[in-house]
Design an enzyme around this catalytic site. Sequence first.
Site, PDB file in Angstrom:
ATOM      1  N   ASP A 133       0.832  -1.194   0.000  1.00 52.90           N
ATOM      2  CA  ASP A 133       0.000   0.000   0.000  1.00 52.90           C
ATOM      3  C   ASP A 133       0.880   1.263   0.000  1.00 52.90           C
ATOM      4  N   CYS A 188     -20.400 -13.766  -3.596  1.00 49.40           N
ATOM      5  CA  CYS A 188     -21.346 -12.849  -2.943  1.00 49.40           C
ATOM      6  C   CYS A 188     -22.783 -13.273  -3.225  1.00 49.40           C
ATOM      7  N   CYS A 191     -26.421 -11.958  -1.795  1.00 48.55           N
ATOM      8  CA  CYS A 191     -26.243 -11.256  -0.509  1.00 48.55           C
ATOM      9  C   CYS A 191     -26.053  -9.745  -0.722  1.00 48.55           C
ATOM     10  N   CYS A 194     -23.579  -6.123   3.305  1.00 49.85           N
ATOM     11  CA  CYS A 194     -22.642  -4.999   3.480  1.00 49.85           C
ATOM     12  C   CYS A 194     -23.299  -3.691   3.027  1.00 49.85           C
ATOM     13  N   CYS A 198     -24.132  -0.537   5.732  1.00 48.83           N
ATOM     14  CA  CYS A 198     -23.254   0.640   5.726  1.00 48.83           C
ATOM     15  C   CYS A 198     -24.030   1.881   6.184  1.00 48.83           C
ATOM     16  N   CYS A 214     -17.380   7.167   2.969  1.00 51.07           N
ATOM     17  CA  CYS A 214     -16.984   6.042   3.828  1.00 51.07           C
ATOM     18  C   CYS A 214     -16.377   6.557   5.145  1.00 51.07           C
ATOM     19  N   CYS A 241     -13.448   1.919   9.926  1.00 52.17           N
ATOM     20  CA  CYS A 241     -14.764   1.304  10.144  1.00 52.17           C
ATOM     21  C   CYS A 241     -14.693  -0.130   9.627  1.00 52.17           C
ATOM     22  N   CYS A 244     -18.923  -3.117   7.180  1.00 54.48           N
ATOM     23  CA  CYS A 244     -19.252  -3.924   5.991  1.00 54.48           C
ATOM     24  C   CYS A 244     -18.466  -5.229   5.951  1.00 54.48           C
ATOM     25  N   CYS A 248     -20.246  -9.445   6.974  1.00 55.38           N
ATOM     26  CA  CYS A 248     -20.067 -10.332   5.814  1.00 55.38           C
ATOM     27  C   CYS A 248     -20.040 -11.801   6.264  1.00 55.38           C
TER      28      CYS A 248
HETATM   29  C1  B12 Z   1      -8.121   4.142  -1.750  1.00 46.94           C
HETATM   30  C2  B12 Z   1      -8.209   3.066  -0.694  1.00 46.94           C
HETATM   31  C3  B12 Z   1      -9.242   3.153   0.243  1.00 46.94           C
HETATM   32  C4  B12 Z   1     -10.379   4.166   0.115  1.00 46.94           C
HETATM   33  C5  B12 Z   1     -11.335   3.685  -0.990  1.00 46.94           C
HETATM   34  C6  B12 Z   1     -11.718   2.210  -0.854  1.00 46.94           C
HETATM   35  C7  B12 Z   1     -11.740   1.472  -2.172  1.00 46.94           C
HETATM   36  N1  B12 Z   1     -12.517   0.431  -2.218  1.00 46.94           N
HETATM   37  O1  B12 Z   1     -11.076   1.834  -3.126  1.00 46.94           O
HETATM   38  C8  B12 Z   1     -10.954   4.180   1.559  1.00 46.94           C
HETATM   39  C9  B12 Z   1     -10.280   5.276   2.364  1.00 46.94           C
HETATM   40  C10 B12 Z   1     -12.469   4.372   1.667  1.00 46.94           C
HETATM   41  C11 B12 Z   1     -10.473   2.819   2.072  1.00 46.94           C
HETATM   42  C12 B12 Z   1     -11.084   2.156   3.111  1.00 46.94           C
HETATM   43  C13 B12 Z   1     -10.671   0.911   3.575  1.00 46.94           C
HETATM   44  N2  B12 Z   1      -9.540   0.271   3.230  1.00 46.94           N
HETATM   45 CO1  B12 Z   1      -8.378   0.822   1.785  1.00 46.94          CO
HETATM   46  N3  B12 Z   1      -7.253   1.130   0.299  1.00 46.94           N
HETATM   47  C14 B12 Z   1      -7.283   2.005  -0.664  1.00 46.94           C
HETATM   48  C15 B12 Z   1      -6.135   1.749  -1.652  1.00 46.94           C
HETATM   49  C16 B12 Z   1      -4.998   2.728  -1.331  1.00 46.94           C
HETATM   50  C17 B12 Z   1      -6.487   1.840  -3.136  1.00 46.94           C
HETATM   51  C18 B12 Z   1      -7.745   1.040  -3.554  1.00 46.94           C
HETATM   52  C19 B12 Z   1      -8.116   1.378  -4.982  1.00 46.94           C
HETATM   53  O2  B12 Z   1      -7.367   1.110  -5.912  1.00 46.94           O
HETATM   54  N4  B12 Z   1      -9.244   2.031  -5.161  1.00 46.94           N
HETATM   55  C20 B12 Z   1      -9.640   2.508  -6.489  1.00 46.94           C
HETATM   56  C21 B12 Z   1     -10.999   1.977  -6.894  1.00 46.94           C
HETATM   57  C22 B12 Z   1     -11.180   2.203  -8.392  1.00 46.94           C
HETATM   58  O3  B12 Z   1     -10.973   0.648  -6.635  1.00 46.94           O
HETATM   59  P1  B12 Z   1     -12.125  -0.204  -5.986  1.00 46.94           P
HETATM   60  O4  B12 Z   1     -13.059   0.426  -5.082  1.00 46.94           O
HETATM   61  O5  B12 Z   1     -11.427  -1.412  -5.538  1.00 46.94           O
HETATM   62  O6  B12 Z   1     -12.952  -0.357  -7.344  1.00 46.94           O
HETATM   63  C23 B12 Z   1     -13.017  -1.487  -8.096  1.00 46.94           C
HETATM   64  C24 B12 Z   1     -14.473  -1.886  -8.191  1.00 46.94           C
HETATM   65  O7  B12 Z   1     -15.258  -0.699  -8.184  1.00 46.94           O
HETATM   66  C25 B12 Z   1     -14.469  -2.592  -9.502  1.00 46.94           C
HETATM   67  N5  B12 Z   1     -15.687  -2.368 -10.255  1.00 46.94           N
HETATM   68  C26 B12 Z   1     -16.123  -1.244 -10.828  1.00 46.94           C
HETATM   69  N6  B12 Z   1     -17.298  -1.459 -11.436  1.00 46.94           N
HETATM   70  C27 B12 Z   1     -17.601  -2.756 -11.265  1.00 46.94           C
HETATM   71  C28 B12 Z   1     -18.676  -3.488 -11.677  1.00 46.94           C
HETATM   72  C29 B12 Z   1     -18.721  -4.852 -11.362  1.00 46.94           C
HETATM   73  C30 B12 Z   1     -19.890  -5.636 -11.816  1.00 46.94           C
HETATM   74  C31 B12 Z   1     -17.665  -5.463 -10.633  1.00 46.94           C
HETATM   75  C32 B12 Z   1     -17.686  -6.919 -10.308  1.00 46.94           C
HETATM   76  C33 B12 Z   1     -16.564  -4.686 -10.195  1.00 46.94           C
HETATM   77  C34 B12 Z   1     -16.565  -3.351 -10.521  1.00 46.94           C
HETATM   78  O8  B12 Z   1     -13.384  -2.090 -10.282  1.00 46.94           O
HETATM   79  C35 B12 Z   1     -12.655  -1.154  -9.557  1.00 46.94           C
HETATM   80  C36 B12 Z   1     -11.191  -1.303  -9.891  1.00 46.94           C
HETATM   81  O9  B12 Z   1     -10.727  -2.631  -9.607  1.00 46.94           O
HETATM   82  C37 B12 Z   1      -5.758   0.251  -1.289  1.00 46.94           C
HETATM   83  C38 B12 Z   1      -4.268  -0.082  -1.427  1.00 46.94           C
HETATM   84  C39 B12 Z   1      -3.891  -0.314  -2.861  1.00 46.94           C
HETATM   85  N7  B12 Z   1      -2.782   0.277  -3.277  1.00 46.94           N
HETATM   86  O10 B12 Z   1      -4.572  -1.024  -3.585  1.00 46.94           O
HETATM   87  C40 B12 Z   1      -6.239   0.100   0.182  1.00 46.94           C
HETATM   88  C41 B12 Z   1      -6.902  -1.212   0.563  1.00 46.94           C
HETATM   89  C42 B12 Z   1      -7.950  -1.519  -0.492  1.00 46.94           C
HETATM   90  N8  B12 Z   1      -7.594  -0.866   1.795  1.00 46.94           N
HETATM   91  C43 B12 Z   1      -7.613  -1.799   2.672  1.00 46.94           C
HETATM   92  C44 B12 Z   1      -8.321  -1.747   3.900  1.00 46.94           C
HETATM   93  C45 B12 Z   1      -7.938  -2.755   4.962  1.00 46.94           C
HETATM   94  C46 B12 Z   1      -9.323  -0.787   4.089  1.00 46.94           C
HETATM   95  C47 B12 Z   1     -10.372  -0.758   5.223  1.00 46.94           C
HETATM   96  C48 B12 Z   1     -10.884  -2.121   5.623  1.00 46.94           C
HETATM   97  C49 B12 Z   1      -9.767  -0.021   6.440  1.00 46.94           C
HETATM   98  C50 B12 Z   1     -10.752   0.238   7.563  1.00 46.94           C
HETATM   99  N9  B12 Z   1     -11.145  -0.777   8.322  1.00 46.94           N
HETATM  100  O11 B12 Z   1     -11.172   1.344   7.794  1.00 46.94           O
HETATM  101  C51 B12 Z   1     -11.483   0.118   4.572  1.00 46.94           C
HETATM  102  C52 B12 Z   1     -12.497  -0.747   3.813  1.00 46.94           C
HETATM  103  C53 B12 Z   1     -13.580   0.047   3.173  1.00 46.94           C
HETATM  104  C54 B12 Z   1     -14.146  -0.682   1.960  1.00 46.94           C
HETATM  105  N10 B12 Z   1     -15.347  -1.197   2.057  1.00 46.94           N
HETATM  106  O12 B12 Z   1     -13.439  -0.769   0.929  1.00 46.94           O
HETATM  107  C55 B12 Z   1      -6.898  -3.050   2.175  1.00 46.94           C
HETATM  108  C56 B12 Z   1      -7.968  -4.072   1.749  1.00 46.94           C
HETATM  109  C57 B12 Z   1      -7.609  -5.523   1.986  1.00 46.94           C
HETATM  110  C58 B12 Z   1      -8.687  -6.430   1.458  1.00 46.94           C
HETATM  111  N11 B12 Z   1      -8.784  -7.615   2.028  1.00 46.94           N
HETATM  112  O13 B12 Z   1      -9.420  -6.089   0.541  1.00 46.94           O
HETATM  113  C59 B12 Z   1      -6.033  -2.462   0.970  1.00 46.94           C
HETATM  114  C60 B12 Z   1      -5.857  -3.402  -0.202  1.00 46.94           C
HETATM  115  C61 B12 Z   1      -4.664  -2.087   1.580  1.00 46.94           C
HETATM  116  C62 B12 Z   1      -3.748  -3.299   1.741  1.00 46.94           C
HETATM  117  N12 B12 Z   1      -2.670  -3.369   0.988  1.00 46.94           N
HETATM  118  O14 B12 Z   1      -3.991  -4.205   2.511  1.00 46.94           O
HETATM  119  N13 B12 Z   1      -9.414   2.363   1.341  1.00 46.94           N
HETATM  120  S1  SF4 Z   2     -21.632  -9.009   2.894  1.00 47.39           S
HETATM  121 FE1  SF4 Z   2     -19.898 -10.138   2.016  1.00 47.39          FE
HETATM  122  S2  SF4 Z   2     -20.849 -11.806   0.834  1.00 47.39           S
HETATM  123 FE2  SF4 Z   2     -22.452 -10.308   1.270  1.00 47.39          FE
HETATM  124  S3  SF4 Z   2     -22.440  -8.993  -0.555  1.00 47.39           S
HETATM  125 FE3  SF4 Z   2     -21.134  -8.026   0.965  1.00 47.39          FE
HETATM  126  S4  SF4 Z   2     -19.078  -8.715   0.469  1.00 47.39           S
HETATM  127 FE4  SF4 Z   2     -20.503 -10.105  -0.577  1.00 47.39          FE
HETATM  128  S1  SF4 Z   3     -16.102   0.811   5.951  1.00 40.05           S
HETATM  129 FE1  SF4 Z   3     -18.011   1.437   7.012  1.00 40.05          FE
HETATM  130  S2  SF4 Z   3     -18.607   3.367   6.033  1.00 40.05           S
HETATM  131 FE2  SF4 Z   3     -17.053   2.401   4.691  1.00 40.05          FE
HETATM  132  S3  SF4 Z   3     -18.226   1.249   3.202  1.00 40.05           S
HETATM  133 FE3  SF4 Z   3     -17.808  -0.165   4.888  1.00 40.05          FE
HETATM  134  S4  SF4 Z   3     -19.579   0.036   6.282  1.00 40.05           S
HETATM  135 FE4  SF4 Z   3     -19.620   1.762   4.883  1.00 40.05          FE
END
Ligand code: B12
Ligand code: SF4
Ligand code: SF4
Length: 321
Positions: A133, A188, A191, A194, A198, A214, A241, A244, A248
Amino acid sequence: MALIKTELSQYIKEEANKLGFSFTGISAATYLENQEPLLKQWLQEKLNGEMTYMENHLEKRLDPRLLVSNAKSVITVLQNYYPEHHQSGKSKYKISKYAYGKDYHHVIKKKLKKLLACIEKRTGTLQASIFVDSAPVMDKVWAQRSGLGWIGKNTCLINKKIGSFCFIGHIIANIELEYDSPYSHDFCGTCTRCIDACPTKAIIKPYIIKASKCISYLTIENKRELPPTSTHKLNNWIFGCDICQDVCPWNRFAKPHDEESLHPNHYLLKLKKENWESLNEKDFNKFFKDSAIKRTKYKGLMRNINAILKEEKVSMDYNKK
Ligand code: B12
Ligand code: SF4
Ligand code: SF4
């Protein structure tokens, strides 16, 4: 040559396992063609809030060969961080589980350095870099591509055996290895737990998160005051947080990790609300010296606590009327 690749890949996975990583997968370092439109769409819709770093180095984010020259392979590891002991009770402000122990960036980097040293013992010096990261790498996508799990509707990478409470790290290197098949199934199903749970409705569609809504973004990444429309939804979360992920069903099978450095900070599980509220900067720096909680700095953490306190006061005044 094929045998050497197979043996070396097997050796890497065994060494990673010995170092305590939960799972390891390997992919060819290629351009992430199918991710380009998804990432660009996410940015175009400004779902990244003020995380402008997500807009930079798009080419590198989509192509690991621009990060490590001659890169051939992405070795991806998962590190379980599901804790044995949790914060509990209403008298607590909540910290997300990923920040219970020492800062995962350092913990995983240290272990990946050891893994790289093991590989180099076999291969000689490599062109390789370690990523946790810390650079424009699409962590979850690489984990999915190397067969480690699927990206769920909450946008987290979910491994069928350990769930989603796992960190992701990589070594990108200039050696050819045997590649795992991408994870092609999405468990998923129908389901929507999440999305329904949220509190801020940040998962605007299945698989799509509006980061600026978020709680993780609001309490950690956000440098401004919390938007007044969000503060009553914080539910006592003051750093990140887990809602979500807690709801799960795939996390029902989560087993506690045994990574010493990720065990909960000695003070963290003890602190009650009043202790957090009276925490001074000196103690904050002392208690959380090695912790990821430092990311908000003292000021950010107190901003989050004060926003909750203010909200509680407003609702108490309202109830008195
Ligand atoms: C930016 C970021 C955040 C942001 C945005 C979250 C996000 N989902 O992107 C914020 C600050 C909100 C965040 C929060 C958290 N994060 Co964060 N974050 C990142 C970071 C730096 C980049 C992620 C990224 O590329 N986002 C860009 C967008 C485009 O990506 P995306 O949401 O994954 O979007 C994809 C989907 O939308 C998909 N998509 C789009 N349209 C469609 C349609 C369909 C049908 C489908 C199937 C898919 C799809 O394609 C997109 C690109 O792949 C990564 C580290 C890294 N370098 O990867 C850590 C990372 C994702 N985070 C991590 C963690 C631990 C968290 C938290 C759990 C921390 C916490 N407890 O507070 C939360 C979880 C929140 C959540 N539900 O995601 C871990 C996740 C580990 C895991 N098992 O997934 C990572 C990987 C860091 C690490 N190296 O461990 N995070
Ligand atoms: S709660 Fe877990 S299994 Fe259910 S939709 Fe969300 S990510 Fe998928
Ligand atoms: S981390 Fe909390 S606020 Fe962010 S998407 Fe998940 S449930 Fe929602």
